[in-house]
Design a protein around this motif. Structure first.
Motif, PDB file in Angstrom:
ATOM      1  N   ASP A   1     -20.299 -11.813 -10.999  1.00  0.00           N
ATOM      2  CA  ASP A   1     -20.315 -10.579 -10.399  1.00  0.00           C
ATOM      3  C   ASP A   1     -19.777  -9.371 -10.916  1.00  0.00           C
ATOM      4  O   ASP A   1     -20.389  -8.282 -11.016  1.00  0.00           O
ATOM      5  CB  ASP A   1     -20.035 -10.730  -9.025  1.00  0.00           C
ATOM      6  CG  ASP A   1     -21.045 -11.632  -8.201  1.00  0.00           C
ATOM      7  OD1 ASP A   1     -22.079 -12.123  -8.377  1.00  0.00           O
ATOM      8  OD2 ASP A   1     -20.432 -11.963  -7.197  1.00  0.00           O
ATOM      9  N   ARG A   2     -18.492  -9.626 -11.459  1.00  0.00           N
ATOM     10  CA  ARG A   2     -17.946  -8.433 -12.146  1.00  0.00           C
ATOM     11  C   ARG A   2     -18.419  -7.839 -13.570  1.00  0.00           C
ATOM     12  O   ARG A   2     -18.576  -6.789 -13.754  1.00  0.00           O
ATOM     13  CB  ARG A   2     -16.486  -8.686 -12.293  1.00  0.00           C
ATOM     14  CG  ARG A   2     -15.707  -8.974 -10.897  1.00  0.00           C
ATOM     15  CD  ARG A   2     -14.185  -9.473 -11.169  1.00  0.00           C
ATOM     16  NE  ARG A   2     -13.584  -8.405 -11.920  1.00  0.00           N
ATOM     17  CZ  ARG A   2     -12.092  -8.642 -12.126  1.00  0.00           C
ATOM     18  NH1 ARG A   2     -11.398  -9.422 -11.713  1.00  0.00           N
ATOM     19  NH2 ARG A   2     -11.359  -7.378 -12.545  1.00  0.00           N
TER      20      ARG A   2
ATOM     21  N   ALA B   1     -21.893  -8.351 -14.020  1.00  0.00           N
ATOM     22  CA  ALA B   1     -23.044  -7.702 -13.611  1.00  0.00           C
ATOM     23  C   ALA B   1     -22.784  -6.379 -12.980  1.00  0.00           C
ATOM     24  O   ALA B   1     -23.620  -5.269 -13.613  1.00  0.00           O
ATOM     25  CB  ALA B   1     -23.715  -8.540 -12.696  1.00  0.00           C
ATOM     26  N   ALA B   2     -21.804  -6.255 -12.494  1.00  0.00           N
ATOM     27  CA  ALA B   2     -21.546  -4.828 -11.736  1.00  0.00           C
ATOM     28  C   ALA B   2     -21.162  -3.696 -13.081  1.00  0.00           C
ATOM     29  O   ALA B   2     -21.615  -2.624 -13.018  1.00  0.00           O
ATOM     30  CB  ALA B   2     -20.435  -4.767 -10.870  1.00  0.00           C
ATOM     31  N   ALA B   3     -20.343  -4.230 -14.090  1.00  0.00           N
ATOM     32  CA  ALA B   3     -20.148  -3.348 -15.235  1.00  0.00           C
ATOM     33  C   ALA B   3     -21.285  -3.191 -16.021  1.00  0.00           C
ATOM     34  O   ALA B   3     -21.248  -1.885 -16.678  1.00  0.00           O
ATOM     35  CB  ALA B   3     -19.015  -4.033 -15.895  1.00  0.00           C
ATOM     36  N   THR B   4     -22.025  -4.013 -16.185  1.00  0.00           N
ATOM     37  CA  THR B   4     -23.320  -3.701 -17.052  1.00  0.00           C
ATOM     38  C   THR B   4     -24.382  -2.838 -16.274  1.00  0.00           C
ATOM     39  O   THR B   4     -24.896  -1.954 -16.840  1.00  0.00           O
ATOM     40  CB  THR B   4     -24.021  -5.073 -17.411  1.00  0.00           C
ATOM     41  OG1 THR B   4     -23.045  -6.136 -18.064  1.00  0.00           O
ATOM     42  CG2 THR B   4     -25.253  -4.918 -18.272  1.00  0.00           C
ATOM     43  N   ALA B   5     -24.617  -3.199 -14.802  1.00  0.00           N
ATOM     44  CA  ALA B   5     -25.339  -2.318 -14.202  1.00  0.00           C
ATOM     45  C   ALA B   5     -24.759  -0.967 -14.177  1.00  0.00           C
ATOM     46  O   ALA B   5     -25.869  -0.098 -14.132  1.00  0.00           O
ATOM     47  CB  ALA B   5     -25.466  -2.981 -12.721  1.00  0.00           C
ATOM     48  N   ALA B   6     -23.738  -0.610 -14.070  1.00  0.00           N
ATOM     49  CA  ALA B   6     -23.093   0.687 -14.051  1.00  0.00           C
ATOM     50  C   ALA B   6     -23.695   1.465 -15.386  1.00  0.00           C
ATOM     51  O   ALA B   6     -23.502   2.735 -15.149  1.00  0.00           O
ATOM     52  CB  ALA B   6     -21.799   0.584 -13.912  1.00  0.00           C
TER      53      ALA B   6
ATOM     54  N   GLN C   1     -31.692  -3.448 -12.308  1.00  0.00           N
ATOM     55  CA  GLN C   1     -31.664  -4.188 -11.115  1.00  0.00           C
ATOM     56  C   GLN C   1     -31.067  -5.525 -11.358  1.00  0.00           C
ATOM     57  O   GLN C   1     -31.665  -6.312 -12.270  1.00  0.00           O
ATOM     58  CB  GLN C   1     -33.194  -4.388 -10.744  1.00  0.00           C
ATOM     59  CG  GLN C   1     -33.838  -3.086 -10.332  1.00  0.00           C
ATOM     60  CD  GLN C   1     -35.045  -3.357  -9.700  1.00  0.00           C
ATOM     61  OE1 GLN C   1     -35.738  -4.312 -10.033  1.00  0.00           O
ATOM     62  NE2 GLN C   1     -35.556  -2.200  -8.905  1.00  0.00           N
ATOM     63  N   VAL C   2     -30.139  -6.221 -10.641  1.00  0.00           N
ATOM     64  CA  VAL C   2     -29.530  -7.340 -10.697  1.00  0.00           C
ATOM     65  C   VAL C   2     -30.077  -8.415 -10.126  1.00  0.00           C
ATOM     66  O   VAL C   2     -30.415  -8.054  -8.930  1.00  0.00           O
ATOM     67  CB  VAL C   2     -28.224  -7.116 -10.637  1.00  0.00           C
ATOM     68  CG1 VAL C   2     -27.449  -8.496 -10.991  1.00  0.00           C
ATOM     69  CG2 VAL C   2     -27.440  -6.329 -11.367  1.00  0.00           C
TER      70      VAL C   2
ATOM     71  N   GLU D   1      -9.778  -7.258 -17.367  1.00  0.00           N
ATOM     72  CA  GLU D   1     -10.683  -6.098 -17.080  1.00  0.00           C
ATOM     73  C   GLU D   1     -11.179  -5.453 -18.346  1.00  0.00           C
ATOM     74  O   GLU D   1     -12.329  -5.153 -18.494  1.00  0.00           O
ATOM     75  CB  GLU D   1     -10.305  -5.262 -16.046  1.00  0.00           C
ATOM     76  CG  GLU D   1     -10.935  -4.021 -15.541  1.00  0.00           C
ATOM     77  CD  GLU D   1     -12.103  -4.465 -14.669  1.00  0.00           C
ATOM     78  OE1 GLU D   1     -13.194  -4.117 -14.589  1.00  0.00           O
ATOM     79  OE2 GLU D   1     -11.976  -5.618 -14.121  1.00  0.00           O
TER      80      GLU D   1
ATOM     81  N   GLU E   1     -15.066  -4.966 -19.477  1.00  0.00           N
ATOM     82  CA  GLU E   1     -15.774  -3.458 -19.783  1.00  0.00           C
ATOM     83  C   GLU E   1     -16.436  -3.708 -21.366  1.00  0.00           C
ATOM     84  O   GLU E   1     -17.383  -3.202 -21.384  1.00  0.00           O
ATOM     85  CB  GLU E   1     -14.662  -2.604 -19.594  1.00  0.00           C
ATOM     86  CG  GLU E   1     -14.458  -2.435 -18.180  1.00  0.00           C
ATOM     87  CD  GLU E   1     -15.554  -1.973 -17.171  1.00  0.00           C
ATOM     88  OE1 GLU E   1     -16.456  -1.324 -17.966  1.00  0.00           O
ATOM     89  OE2 GLU E   1     -15.495  -2.145 -16.218  1.00  0.00           O
TER      90      GLU E   1
END
Length: 219
Positions: A21-22, A24-29, A34-35, A153, A157
């Protein structure tokens, strides 16, 4: 853009899913993608049936279609016996042969000890190289002691940035690819043989036997 996350965690809650999830969130940002998350734990029975029957169940077929149609993948596995889990490997065993060819993939793993971090380069990277995926240079391994510590982290990133760059490069390449052009008619190649040119400059072919006979007469 479509980003698909494949998580092979077995427990609930799962550190494997947390890492997925972390990432995915960093990549989607970075990409606005859409994930979609594919939890292999929920597909274990269908994967086993597919391996023995050759036919995917409804949910497994949907997951395989999602992975095949993704613009980028994040794959995360727990470490079992110093390698990826059997469930993780079985899922990719039932994919179509060329499903991941040219597809950007970020590899990641979780384990109880930092000693297993080499699983990224010794197991995961060779697997996805064999599948002809484009693997991001930075893989992310999270041991139990990494959660809440400095360093994780930053790796997340950096890996997310690399995957976003690969996804953008693939998308740009598809958008700017030239339209297919029908090949021009090509005259069949004529084997070149020794001979003489006529007045129009065209080659007059003289069989070798005649050339040899002429040489003997002149000699």
């Amino acid at each position: 853009m479509r980003l698909v996350v494949v998580s092979a965690g077995l427990s609930v809650p799962s550190s494997t899913r947390l890492l997925a999830d972390r990432l995915a969130a960093a990549t989607a940002a970075r990409t606005g993608a859409q994930v979609r998350v594919v939890e292999l734990r929920d597909l274990a029975v269908e994967i086993a049936h597919h391996l023995t029957s050759g036919f995917p169940g409804r949910r497994l077929a949907a997951a395989l279609d999602a992975v095949t149609g993704a613009d980028g993948l994040i794959v995360v596995t727990p470490v079992f016996s110093a390698s990826y889990s059997g469930l993780f490997k079985s899922f990719f065993d039932v994919l179509e042969r060329d499903a991941l060819a040219g597809k950007p993939v970020l590899i990641a793993a979780t384990g109880g000890s930092a000693r297993h971090s080499l699983v990224l380069d010794h197991a995961l990277r060779p697997l996805f190289a064999h599948l002809r995926a484009v693997v991001a240079p930075t893989g992310v391994y999270a041991a139990s002691e990494d959660w809440g510590a400095e360093g994780l982290e930053g790796r997340i990133e950096r890996a997310a940035g690399e995957l976003a760059g690969l996804m953008g490069a693939v998308g740009a390449g598809a958008a700017t690819a030239p339209a297919a052009v029908a090949p021009a008619a090509v005259a069949p190649a004529v084997p070149q043989q020794q001979g003489a040119s006529d007045a129009a400059g065209e080659l007059t072919v003289v069989p070798f036997e005649e050339q040899l006979a002429a040489l003997r007469r002149s000699g």
